[in-house]
Design a protein around this motif. Structure first.
Motif, PDB file in Angstrom:
ATOM      1  N   ILE A 103       0.854  -1.187   0.000  1.00 15.13           N
ATOM      2  CA  ILE A 103       0.000   0.000   0.000  1.00 15.13           C
ATOM      3  C   ILE A 103       0.891   1.239   0.000  1.00 15.13           C
ATOM      4  O   ILE A 103       1.677   1.449   0.928  1.00 15.13           O
ATOM      5  CB  ILE A 103      -0.942   0.000   1.215  1.00 15.13           C
ATOM      6  N   ARG A 104       0.760   2.074  -1.024  1.00 10.19           N
ATOM      7  CA  ARG A 104       1.639   3.232  -1.184  1.00 10.19           C
ATOM      8  C   ARG A 104       0.934   4.555  -0.936  1.00 10.19           C
ATOM      9  O   ARG A 104       1.592   5.571  -0.697  1.00 10.19           O
ATOM     10  CB  ARG A 104       2.225   3.247  -2.611  1.00 10.19           C
ATOM     11  N   SER A 105      -0.375   4.618  -1.015  1.00  7.49           N
ATOM     12  CA  SER A 105      -1.085   5.884  -0.835  1.00  7.49           C
ATOM     13  C   SER A 105      -2.355   5.656  -0.026  1.00  7.49           C
ATOM     14  O   SER A 105      -2.872   4.530   0.053  1.00  7.49           O
ATOM     15  CB  SER A 105      -1.429   6.510  -2.193  1.00  7.49           C
ATOM     16  N   TYR A 106      -2.860   6.751   0.560  1.00 13.33           N
ATOM     17  CA  TYR A 106      -4.037   6.732   1.418  1.00 13.33           C
ATOM     18  C   TYR A 106      -4.898   7.951   1.070  1.00 13.33           C
ATOM     19  O   TYR A 106      -4.513   8.807   0.272  1.00 13.33           O
ATOM     20  CB  TYR A 106      -3.651   6.775   2.894  1.00 13.33           C
ATOM     21  N   GLU A 161      -7.292   1.882  -1.891  1.00 14.18           N
ATOM     22  CA  GLU A 161      -7.551   0.624  -2.575  1.00 14.18           C
ATOM     23  C   GLU A 161      -9.061   0.478  -2.774  1.00 14.18           C
ATOM     24  O   GLU A 161      -9.857   1.091  -2.061  1.00 14.18           O
ATOM     25  CB  GLU A 161      -7.022  -0.574  -1.764  1.00 14.18           C
ATOM     26  N   VAL A 162      -9.471  -0.347  -3.716  1.00 14.86           N
ATOM     27  CA  VAL A 162     -10.892  -0.557  -3.981  1.00 14.86           C
ATOM     28  C   VAL A 162     -11.526  -1.281  -2.794  1.00 14.86           C
ATOM     29  O   VAL A 162     -11.018  -2.305  -2.323  1.00 14.86           O
ATOM     30  CB  VAL A 162     -11.080  -1.370  -5.276  1.00 14.86           C
ATOM     31  N   ASP A 163     -12.654  -0.738  -2.298  1.00 17.31           N
ATOM     32  CA  ASP A 163     -13.416  -1.322  -1.187  1.00 17.31           C
ATOM     33  C   ASP A 163     -12.576  -1.473   0.075  1.00 17.31           C
ATOM     34  O   ASP A 163     -12.780  -2.410   0.860  1.00 17.31           O
ATOM     35  CB  ASP A 163     -13.989  -2.696  -1.582  1.00 17.31           C
ATOM     36  N   ALA A 164     -11.650  -0.573   0.316  1.00 13.80           N
ATOM     37  CA  ALA A 164     -10.837  -0.646   1.524  1.00 13.80           C
ATOM     38  C   ALA A 164     -11.680  -0.273   2.740  1.00 13.80           C
ATOM     39  O   ALA A 164     -12.588   0.560   2.661  1.00 13.80           O
ATOM     40  CB  ALA A 164      -9.640   0.289   1.415  1.00 13.80           C
ATOM     41  N   VAL A 165     -11.378  -0.893   3.885  1.00  9.46           N
ATOM     42  CA  VAL A 165     -12.082  -0.592   5.126  1.00  9.46           C
ATOM     43  C   VAL A 165     -11.639   0.779   5.635  1.00  9.46           C
ATOM     44  O   VAL A 165     -10.448   1.096   5.652  1.00  9.46           O
ATOM     45  CB  VAL A 165     -11.808  -1.676   6.182  1.00  9.46           C
ATOM     46  N   ASP A 206      -5.735  13.738  -0.347  1.00  5.59           N
ATOM     47  CA  ASP A 206      -4.850  12.651  -0.799  1.00  5.59           C
ATOM     48  C   ASP A 206      -3.612  12.609   0.092  1.00  5.59           C
ATOM     49  O   ASP A 206      -3.052  13.644   0.452  1.00  5.59           O
ATOM     50  CB  ASP A 206      -4.426  12.867  -2.245  1.00  5.59           C
ATOM     51  N   ILE A 207      -3.186  11.382   0.436  1.00  5.81           N
ATOM     52  CA  ILE A 207      -2.043  11.204   1.333  1.00  5.81           C
ATOM     53  C   ILE A 207      -1.057  10.251   0.670  1.00  5.81           C
ATOM     54  O   ILE A 207      -1.406   9.115   0.345  1.00  5.81           O
ATOM     55  CB  ILE A 207      -2.485  10.650   2.698  1.00  5.81           C
ATOM     56  N   THR A 208       0.182  10.718   0.474  1.00  7.54           N
ATOM     57  CA  THR A 208       1.246   9.879  -0.095  1.00  7.54           C
ATOM     58  C   THR A 208       2.458   9.960   0.830  1.00  7.54           C
ATOM     59  O   THR A 208       3.254  10.897   0.758  1.00  7.54           O
ATOM     60  CB  THR A 208       1.621  10.342  -1.505  1.00  7.54           C
TER      61      THR A 208
END
Length: 616
Positions: A243-246, A293-297, A260-262
């Motif tokens: 996982i590289r970004s949030y 990510e897709v459908d991330a919690v 956006d968080i990198t």
């Protein structure tokens, strides 16, 4: 002494079988030949049937997902020599359970199904058939187990537990339905099978949160305030997840702020801090943070921006022009106050005169008709003045309540339109998030309608069932036609019809209500409602345990239920203009709701007259 010891030893030896019966071991399938089953030889008490056995007995291979399952297995495999052996009625099994077993593959689950046979018809029981189906999908696997033709079980055997073979390769975090049939299948197609809906474990439940990219979320979040700027620190995902970004989203009063968080992993591999800027003073925000990510919690946290108190600025010096205007303004204000005082004093005198003219018209206490002094009447008049006050909803929740609306589409498109207009009005003017399958067709198509309903029932704060005449007609399974093997599966368990799924969801809600009532749990989550063209008898018996409303006259009661506010209190009552019975039609959505209910009522009455005419 030795005689007493011998008697005690004999009693203990006799008691061992009784103790063994209390701890009944499960019966697992055996490898048997089909000849042994058909001839009734020993060692064939509970045997698994394979595709090789099917090909040997019938001369063809069964469809891959169906494994060893075929239509009417008892007649085809055991009833050729003696057809009577497969003609007796056997009731459905009981206590169907699903057990997870260890599997080395971290991306899938494996289950084993267990059950107990019913003692109704147990002497004629010939075996079981177990099928597994993904909700909203097709059959995944099917297993067939047979007894040999000479076996006859006693009624006490109904306490024994039977098990299936493992069903491997099930997707994690998915919903399935398992169905256990008792063989032979009777001519009367009822109560011959038992189904159970279950969910496989999530990746985090099976492998741990640190091993699941989709299920991972930040556990540790720290918020620091610096004026209107907020610094948020959270823990990063393990490097092995890639996982590289949030991202972060904050909500407040219709305002949405996306960030956006990198992170720079070269500086810190465990934690990262970022800024939330341009937040409004004195505002509470509900924020979410998750991996990109897709459908991330998502992890939820709250941010409260304090109001900054600025230093008082010294007032400017009074100019000569302002000094001349001040006395004039004070004089005008004094004149206005004198006029208001005069009018205020004059109004009680007029009211007192009116009351003296008809002293029997009012009384201080409701229920008394005796004439009372004028002073008492004036006091009652002053106390009965309507006092308006501003009231805000209790802030016990950070998000609006989530309401799932269920209905039956058997009453036609006019009734469905009324349901849709009600959902639009509730979401727009009653501070409630409405979940309706008509608005979420994409998710319904992706998940399957039954899986969508099960998830919404679990996640919603409230459930409102719109009852109508069509709701009293229970859904029936489609009758099989032709010889296609796929139609057997649809006859056993079919969740692909939207009408069948919605009606089945209503039955599932009724079962949840009955279970909650039996366990003494709170029933406030569930509600029932009818439109003006429906009757109280349209409410199913299982839903009469919960609060039910007549719409649209009970819109204030529905609002009170959803938000937990009292409509009445000593000396005052709560009135919301756009929800009151006479005020909601002034709104576009309210007028559309009233028109939809009127048109649905005309349609329902016309349909009733046609049915009466056809009956005559």
């Amino acid at each position: 002494m030795w005689k007493a010891t011998l008697v005690l030893y004999n009693l203990l030896m006799l008691g061992e079988p009784l103790l063994a019966q209390d701890d009944v071991a499960a019966i697992t399938p055996q490898d048997c030949s089909l000849d042994c089953i058909q001839q009734g030889g020993p060692g064939c008490e509970y045997c698994r049937i394979t595709r090789v056995d099917i090909k040997k007995a019938l001369g063809f291979n069964s469809i891959e997902p169906f494994g060893s399952c075929i239509p009417w297995p008892c007649f085809d495999l055991l009833g050729k020599e003696d057809p009577k052996i497969c003609q007796h009625y056997v009731q459905a099994p009981n206590e169907v359970m699903v057990e997870f077993v260890q599997e080395p593959n971290p991306k899938s689950d494996t289950i084993v199904v267990s059950w107990k046979p019913s003692y109704y018809g147990i002497a004629f029981l010939r075996g079981f058939q177990v099928s597994l189906q993904a909700l909203g999908g097709s059959v995944i696997g099917c297993q067939l187990f047979l007894f040999h033709r000479n076996l006859s079980l006693p009624a006490s055997h109904a306490q024994m537990v039977y098990k299936s073979d493992p069903f491997p390769g099930l997707s994690l975090g998915s919903q399935y339905a398992v169905t256990v049939l008792a063989l032979p299948v009777p001519e009367e197609w009822e109560r011959f099978y038992r189904s159970k809906i279950f969910s496989t474990r999530s990746c985090a439940d099976k492998n741990g949160l640190e091993q699941c990219k989709k299920d991972w979320y930040p556990k540790h979040i720290e918020v620091q305030h610096e004026g209107t700027s907020v610094t948020v620190t959270f823990n990063l995902a393990p490097p092995n997840l890639g996982i590289r970004s949030y991202f972060s989203v904050c909500y407040s009063s219709g305002i949405k702020k996306y960030t956006d968080i990198t992170p720079n992993s070269s500086k810190n591999r465990t934690h990262h801090s970022f800024q939330l800027n341009d937040l409004q003073e004195g505002t509470n925000y509900t924020c979410e943070i998750a991996a990109n990510e897709v459908d991330a919690v998502r992890k939820t946290f709250n941010v409260q921006v304090m109001r900054i108190h600025k230093e008082d600025v010294s007032p400017p010096s009074v100019t000569p022009a302002l000094a001349l205007l001040l006395p004039l303004c004070l004089a005008v204000v004094a004149i206005i106050l004198v006029l208001l005082a005069t009018l205020t004093r004059r109004r009680p005198k007029l009211q007192m005169k009116k009351l003296f003219m008809n002293p029997e018209s009012l009384s201080c206490t409701s229920g008394l008709s005796l004439p009372l002094p004028a002073s008492c009447e004036i006091q009652h008049h002053q106390e009965s003045r309507t006092q308006e006050e501003e009231m805000s909803l209790p802030r016990t929740r950070l998000t609006p309540p989530r309401l799932l609306m269920c209905y039956s589409s058997r009453d036609g498109p006019a009734h469905v339109k009324a349901v849709m207009q009600l959902g639009a009005f509730v979401q727009q003017y009653m501070a409630t998030e409405v979940c309706l399958d008509l608005w979420d067709s994409l998710s319904v198509a992706q998940e399957g309608s039954m899986a969508w309903y099960c998830r919404q029932i679990r996640e919603s704060d409230f459930i409102l069932v719109i009852c109508s005449q069509g709701l009293k007609h229970r859904p029936e399974h489609p009758e099989p036609e032709g010889d296609d093997e796929d139609e057997e599966t649809e006859a056993v368990l079919d969740f692909r019809s939207n009408t069948f799924s919605s009606d089945t969801a209503v039955q599932l809600i009724g079962e949840e209500v009955g279970r909650a009532k039996a366990q003494g749990q709170d029933l406030s989550k569930y509600m029932a409602a009818i439109f003006e063209y429906s009757q109280d008898t349209d409410i199913p018996t299982e839903l009469r345990l919960v609060s039910h409303y007549m719409l649209t006259s009970d819109l204030p009661l529905l609002f009170s239920h959803l938000h937990g506010v009292a409509l009445h209190r000593p000396g005052a009552y709560l009135k919301i203009n756009h929800i009151s019975e006479e005020g909601f039609t002034n709104l576009p959505a309210g007028a559309a709701l009233q028109l939809a209910i009127y048109e649905a009522g005309l349609t329902m009455r016309a349909k009733g007259r046609q049915s009466v005419g056809g009956g005559d």
